[in-house]
Design a protein around this motif. Sequence first.
Motif, PDB file in Angstrom:
ATOM      1  N   GLU A 197       0.832  -1.220   0.000  1.00 26.35           N
ATOM      2  CA  GLU A 197       0.000   0.000   0.000  1.00 26.35           C
ATOM      3  C   GLU A 197       0.861   1.262   0.000  1.00 26.35           C
ATOM      4  O   GLU A 197       0.520   2.265  -0.640  1.00 26.35           O
ATOM      5  N   ALA A 198       2.002   1.201   0.667  1.00 27.28           N
ATOM      6  CA  ALA A 198       2.910   2.363   0.670  1.00 27.28           C
ATOM      7  C   ALA A 198       3.471   2.581  -0.735  1.00 27.28           C
ATOM      8  O   ALA A 198       3.529   3.710  -1.245  1.00 27.28           O
ATOM      9  N   LYS A 199       3.833   1.500  -1.389  1.00 29.85           N
ATOM     10  CA  LYS A 199       4.418   1.587  -2.738  1.00 29.85           C
ATOM     11  C   LYS A 199       3.397   2.171  -3.719  1.00 29.85           C
ATOM     12  O   LYS A 199       3.729   3.047  -4.525  1.00 29.85           O
ATOM     13  N   LYS A 200       2.158   1.721  -3.602  1.00 30.16           N
ATOM     14  CA  LYS A 200       1.102   2.228  -4.481  1.00 30.16           C
ATOM     15  C   LYS A 200       0.938   3.733  -4.284  1.00 30.16           C
ATOM     16  O   LYS A 200       0.880   4.508  -5.244  1.00 30.16           O
ATOM     17  N   LEU A 201       0.886   4.138  -3.027  1.00 28.11           N
ATOM     18  CA  LEU A 201       0.742   5.561  -2.706  1.00 28.11           C
ATOM     19  C   LEU A 201       1.915   6.361  -3.282  1.00 28.11           C
ATOM     20  O   LEU A 201       1.738   7.427  -3.892  1.00 28.11           O
ATOM     21  N   ILE A 202       3.117   5.857  -3.093  1.00 23.20           N
ATOM     22  CA  ILE A 202       4.318   6.571  -3.573  1.00 23.20           C
ATOM     23  C   ILE A 202       4.287   6.709  -5.096  1.00 23.20           C
ATOM     24  O   ILE A 202       4.481   7.801  -5.641  1.00 23.20           O
ATOM     25  N   PHE A 203       4.013   5.615  -5.789  1.00 20.02           N
ATOM     26  CA  PHE A 203       4.048   5.679  -7.260  1.00 20.02           C
ATOM     27  C   PHE A 203       2.899   6.526  -7.826  1.00 20.02           C
ATOM     28  O   PHE A 203       3.043   7.149  -8.861  1.00 20.02           O
ATOM     29  N   GLU A 204       1.776   6.523  -7.121  1.00 22.33           N
ATOM     30  CA  GLU A 204       0.646   7.332  -7.606  1.00 22.33           C
ATOM     31  C   GLU A 204       0.822   8.816  -7.338  1.00 22.33           C
ATOM     32  O   GLU A 204       0.446   9.665  -8.128  1.00 22.33           O
ATOM     33  N   LYS A 205       1.398   9.146  -6.194  1.00 25.85           N
ATOM     34  CA  LYS A 205       1.338  10.544  -5.731  1.00 25.85           C
ATOM     35  C   LYS A 205       2.649  11.323  -5.734  1.00 25.85           C
ATOM     36  O   LYS A 205       2.630  12.551  -5.735  1.00 25.85           O
ATOM     37  N   LEU A 206       3.779  10.638  -5.637  1.00 24.37           N
ATOM     38  CA  LEU A 206       5.020  11.393  -5.415  1.00 24.37           C
ATOM     39  C   LEU A 206       5.529  12.054  -6.695  1.00 24.37           C
ATOM     40  O   LEU A 206       5.843  11.385  -7.680  1.00 24.37           O
ATOM     41  N   ARG A 207       5.582  13.389  -6.667  1.00 24.80           N
ATOM     42  CA  ARG A 207       6.075  14.184  -7.802  1.00 24.80           C
ATOM     43  C   ARG A 207       7.002  15.262  -7.271  1.00 24.80           C
ATOM     44  O   ARG A 207       6.745  15.854  -6.234  1.00 24.80           O
ATOM     45  N   PHE A 208       8.043  15.565  -8.028  1.00 20.92           N
ATOM     46  CA  PHE A 208       8.995  16.582  -7.569  1.00 20.92           C
ATOM     47  C   PHE A 208       8.974  17.860  -8.390  1.00 20.92           C
ATOM     48  O   PHE A 208       9.694  18.805  -8.084  1.00 20.92           O
ATOM     49  N   ASP A 209       8.166  17.869  -9.441  1.00 18.89           N
ATOM     50  CA  ASP A 209       8.124  19.043 -10.307  1.00 18.89           C
ATOM     51  C   ASP A 209       7.185  20.093  -9.683  1.00 18.89           C
ATOM     52  O   ASP A 209       6.157  20.453 -10.255  1.00 18.89           O
ATOM     53  N   VAL A 210       7.571  20.554  -8.504  1.00 19.92           N
ATOM     54  CA  VAL A 210       6.709  21.459  -7.742  1.00 19.92           C
ATOM     55  C   VAL A 210       7.499  22.721  -7.392  1.00 19.92           C
ATOM     56  O   VAL A 210       8.681  22.629  -7.012  1.00 19.92           O
ATOM     57  N   ASP A 211       6.825  23.858  -7.528  1.00 16.98           N
ATOM     58  CA  ASP A 211       7.487  25.141  -7.259  1.00 16.98           C
ATOM     59  C   ASP A 211       7.531  25.385  -5.748  1.00 16.98           C
ATOM     60  O   ASP A 211       6.693  26.096  -5.210  1.00 16.98           O
ATOM     61  N   MET A 212       8.485  24.777  -5.086  1.00 17.19           N
ATOM     62  CA  MET A 212       8.620  25.011  -3.631  1.00 17.19           C
ATOM     63  C   MET A 212      10.067  24.809  -3.205  1.00 17.19           C
ATOM     64  O   MET A 212      10.781  23.956  -3.750  1.00 17.19           O
ATOM     65  N   ASP A 213      10.495  25.632  -2.232  1.00 16.08           N
ATOM     66  CA  ASP A 213      11.838  25.518  -1.667  1.00 16.08           C
ATOM     67  C   ASP A 213      11.825  24.407  -0.629  1.00 16.08           C
ATOM     68  O   ASP A 213      10.977  24.415   0.263  1.00 16.08           O
ATOM     69  N   VAL A 214      12.769  23.504  -0.721  1.00 18.94           N
ATOM     70  CA  VAL A 214      12.830  22.437   0.286  1.00 18.94           C
ATOM     71  C   VAL A 214      14.185  22.454   0.986  1.00 18.94           C
ATOM     72  O   VAL A 214      15.176  22.934   0.433  1.00 18.94           O
ATOM     73  N   GLN A 215      14.199  21.918   2.203  1.00 19.27           N
ATOM     74  CA  GLN A 215      15.468  21.838   2.932  1.00 19.27           C
ATOM     75  C   GLN A 215      16.252  20.657   2.372  1.00 19.27           C
ATOM     76  O   GLN A 215      15.879  19.489   2.506  1.00 19.27           O
ATOM     77  N   ASN A 216      17.343  21.035   1.744  1.00 14.86           N
ATOM     78  CA  ASN A 216      18.194  20.096   1.027  1.00 14.86           C
ATOM     79  C   ASN A 216      18.550  18.858   1.852  1.00 14.86           C
ATOM     80  O   ASN A 216      18.347  17.716   1.434  1.00 14.86           O
ATOM     81  N   PHE A 217      19.065  19.085   3.049  1.00 17.05           N
ATOM     82  CA  PHE A 217      19.537  18.006   3.926  1.00 17.05           C
ATOM     83  C   PHE A 217      18.411  17.025   4.268  1.00 17.05           C
ATOM     84  O   PHE A 217      18.548  15.812   4.083  1.00 17.05           O
ATOM     85  N   GLU A 218      17.290  17.547   4.747  1.00 14.61           N
ATOM     86  CA  GLU A 218      16.202  16.667   5.201  1.00 14.61           C
ATOM     87  C   GLU A 218      15.609  15.863   4.046  1.00 14.61           C
ATOM     88  O   GLU A 218      15.309  14.683   4.190  1.00 14.61           O
ATOM     89  N   VAL A 219      15.456  16.524   2.905  1.00 16.43           N
ATOM     90  CA  VAL A 219      14.851  15.832   1.764  1.00 16.43           C
ATOM     91  C   VAL A 219      15.842  14.799   1.206  1.00 16.43           C
ATOM     92  O   VAL A 219      15.459  13.716   0.767  1.00 16.43           O
ATOM     93  N   SER A 220      17.107  15.105   1.306  1.00 11.86           N
ATOM     94  CA  SER A 220      18.102  14.155   0.816  1.00 11.86           C
ATOM     95  C   SER A 220      18.169  12.904   1.694  1.00 11.86           C
ATOM     96  O   SER A 220      18.104  11.778   1.196  1.00 11.86           O
ATOM     97  N   ILE A 221      18.278  13.100   3.020  1.00 14.07           N
ATOM     98  CA  ILE A 221      18.455  11.905   3.863  1.00 14.07           C
ATOM     99  C   ILE A 221      17.174  11.070   3.960  1.00 14.07           C
ATOM    100  O   ILE A 221      17.241   9.852   4.041  1.00 14.07           O
TER     101      ILE A 221
END
Length: 460
Positions: free
Chosen positions: A105-129
């Motif tokens: 169920e986690a994999k389905k959610l990730i493949f359906e919803k996770l996108r990175f083409d979003v106009d937002m600043d993210v904290q490099n370190f946290e998103v990387s680890i």
Amino acid sequence: MNIVKSVFLTSIVIFSAMQAHSQLEATSASAVATNDDGTKDEMAKEVKEAFLHSWKSYMTYAWGTDALMPLSKKGHNWYKTSLLMTPVDAYDVMIIMGLKDEAAEAKKLIFEKLRFDVDMDVQNFEVSIRILGGLLSAYELDGDEQFLKLAKDLGNRLIKSFDSPTGMPYRYVNLMTGKTRGNISNPAEIGTYIIEYGILSRHTGDKKYFETAKRAMVALNKLRSPLGLTGSQIDVQTGKWINTSSHISGGIDSYLEYMLKAGILFNDKEMTEMWQTSLASVNKYLADEKPSGFWYGHADMNEGKITATSYGSLDAFFAASLALGGDLKHAEALQESNYKMWMLYGIEPEGLDYVKMEPTSPSYALRPENIESTYYLYQFTHDEKYTEMGKTMFRNLVKFCRNDVGFCALKSVKTMEKEDEMESFFLAETLKYAYLLFDDGKSLDFNKVIFNTEAHPYRR
Ligand code: DMJ
């Protein structure tokens, strides 16, 4: 079966109460978990149950968000769009615990919803680890190419943060535009990429990720003081130190950890050498033997004299690094101190003055480092006292942090008042290390992996 998956999956109280503190003794005594004899198998089951309890509530109340708020029973996002922190961070734990339905169920959610083409600043370190690191371990454990595709897409966006005059990354990067901000950074947020980037290079065949992350670490290493210490804040545009306080605490911690681990994981001699020279300085100037135990304090990077006897829950990682680096004597001594810190009130505080043995910051964020070090120490010694430590720590976590929905951070370990927060690292790290401690290598062979700082394992 995917070759990587098969490699993983087939292998897949010394508590001395602080005598000087009478009020504390009363609190500690009532805080210590009951001593019923859970076998390791039973303990592993209890940890798995704790994971399922939290995950089911994430799915019920916080589906699709970054994290569950266990008091208000809803989800919250770090940014305007969710990066699915909890499912991505927790995916490999599900594989390790053999939770096939939940992983699906986690994999389905990730493949359906996770996108990175979003106009937002993210904290490099946290998103990387958490996200890049989680996607890459998911790929190594599961073998589905979509994980790698997502990781590569994210890596190509995050790598733009390294576009500074020194090669050291900015703290924030816009995922869509690549615009950076946050030039005043710290060693941890500059030097905690080489593992994730190196693994991305491993699987894409493109060396640029590894080389970019390594260049930043080497640049930072060259800016150490004549004593060999790093400060805690630096301008990545000029290379000028802004804060010269040196320590192993949050803000510097995983920079040290990554030198050691990158040396082992990538057989990189330069990293190993950097670790050894940094460790020598850390041991010379920051190690502090006191009646309360063996600790690491804070000192100015140019003076080398302890200025603050400050330790805390994040610092507890260092016992694991010492053990992995081969210094078992100091690792064991430090783990004894870690455990004292934990047992002061039954759950460790965020900050501790190790001379007064009083919290300087009484909160507990469900952090993993103390249990992580217990797991490492057990791997290197096979001394069951570490299993006992882990058992007490885990049972106290259940006793003080669990509610009807999940597990809650604590506002104060003195009052055990709960906070409406369950960070993704509680599932990704705290419960993973607890589970691995008790399951005796049945699900994952410690000697075949290196964990990133968010507990995501990669094949050695
Ligand atoms: C995690 O995100 C990582 O372990 C990081 O290195 C430090 N902080 C948290 C856990 O405490």
